[in-house]
Design an enzyme around this catalytic site. Structure first.
Site, PDB file in Angstrom:
ATOM      1  N   SER A 135       0.861  -1.181   0.000  1.00  0.00           N
ATOM      2  CA  SER A 135       0.000   0.000   0.000  1.00  0.00           C
ATOM      3  C   SER A 135       0.898   1.230   0.000  1.00  0.00           C
ATOM      4  O   SER A 135       2.057   1.164   0.453  1.00  0.00           O
ATOM      5  CB  SER A 135      -0.890   0.011   1.251  1.00  0.00           C
ATOM      6  OG  SER A 135      -1.529   1.270   1.405  1.00  0.00           O
ATOM      7  N   TYR A 148      -2.041  -1.054  10.455  1.00  0.00           N
ATOM      8  CA  TYR A 148      -1.999  -1.434   9.052  1.00  0.00           C
ATOM      9  C   TYR A 148      -0.766  -0.838   8.382  1.00  0.00           C
ATOM     10  O   TYR A 148      -0.030  -1.525   7.664  1.00  0.00           O
ATOM     11  CB  TYR A 148      -3.279  -0.958   8.369  1.00  0.00           C
ATOM     12  CG  TYR A 148      -3.405  -1.305   6.908  1.00  0.00           C
ATOM     13  CD1 TYR A 148      -3.776  -2.581   6.505  1.00  0.00           C
ATOM     14  CD2 TYR A 148      -3.182  -0.343   5.919  1.00  0.00           C
ATOM     15  CE1 TYR A 148      -3.908  -2.895   5.155  1.00  0.00           C
ATOM     16  CE2 TYR A 148      -3.314  -0.648   4.575  1.00  0.00           C
ATOM     17  CZ  TYR A 148      -3.682  -1.930   4.200  1.00  0.00           C
ATOM     18  OH  TYR A 148      -3.811  -2.224   2.859  1.00  0.00           O
TER      19      TYR A 148
END
Length: 241
Positions: A135, A148
């Site tokens: 990401s 995350y």
């Protein structure tokens, strides 16, 4: 590597980007796709894309026994797409440690375990590729998804180590840094999102053209360009989100 006639395994294939990857692989001429998820019944829709080429498998990427139980079922794989992921919200000072551990179990250890399980198989099959879905928050953190961020940043570091370790085995390793993608996981993010299919198509193109680090959508490309010029500015921008 070429996607045509590849034999791929996609984790988290029951929805979102995983489902899109299976579809993109089929459209690109993959010979076979092992579609995996924790719940076998959740794979019915993805199998329906092409029952003759999509093989459903029940796989929990956090299962420490995978290295013993999975290889016999997928002995012909030459492309692994580590897509399975989890996202939890919470400030780094407030999110329970158990949630942080859970994020790492899936996003970091899950990807590592799948790679360690599949590397001997891919090597035996004359080489191939591993794709780790990361990401843009591996580059700079958004405080609301602190665990995350950390798990994806750790996976980026692991990906670089893996790349060096498997290069002599004829295996390429790709790191993918998407921005927001229009999936259930990103439903709470009020920003422009890229379709999962566009992301999957861009990633497969990146694999075929040997782009080690793949930025598969307009936001990702923009963020990376800005990050290479002034990473502190991107850190501050993301910190305000």
């Amino acid at each position: 590597m070429k996607i045509h006639n590849a034999i791929a395994l996609v984790t988290g294939a029951n929805r979102g980007i995983g489902y899109a990857f299976v579809n993109a692989l089929l459209q690109s001429g993959a010979k076979k796709v092992y579609a995996t998820a924790r719940n076998l019944q959740s794979l019915d829709a993805v199998v329906a894309l092409d029952p003759s080429r999509v093989i459903p498998l029940q796989v929990d990427v956090t299962d420490s026994n995978l290295e013993l139980t999975l290889p016999d079922q997928v002995s012909d794989v030459n492309l692994l797409i580590n897509n399975a992921g989890a996202l939890a919200f919470g400030n780094i000072l407030e999110i329970p440690i158990s949630k942080i551990a859970s994020q790492f179990e899936t996003n970091f250890y899950g990807s590592l375990l799948m790679a360690r399980t599949l590397v001997p198989i891919i090597e035996k099959n004359q080489g191939g590729a591993i794709v780790n879905i990361l990401s843009v928050v591996a580059l700079a953190s958004m405080p609301a998804i602190s665990a995350y961020n950390a798990s994806k940043a750790a996976t980026w570091s692991m990906t670089q180590s893996l790349r060096a370790s498997v290069a002599p085995k004829g295996i390429e390793v790709y790191a993918v840094f998407p921005g927001p993608v229009d999936t259930d996981m990103a439903a709470e993010f009020p920003m422009v999102k890229t379709s999962p299919q566009d992301v999957a198509n861009a990633v497969l193109k990146g694999v075929e053209t040997n782009q080690e680090d793949i930025f598969p959508d307009p936001m990702a490309i923009q963020v990376y360009s800005a990050w290479t010029q002034d990473h502190k500015a991107i850190e501050k921008q993301f910190a305000a989100m």
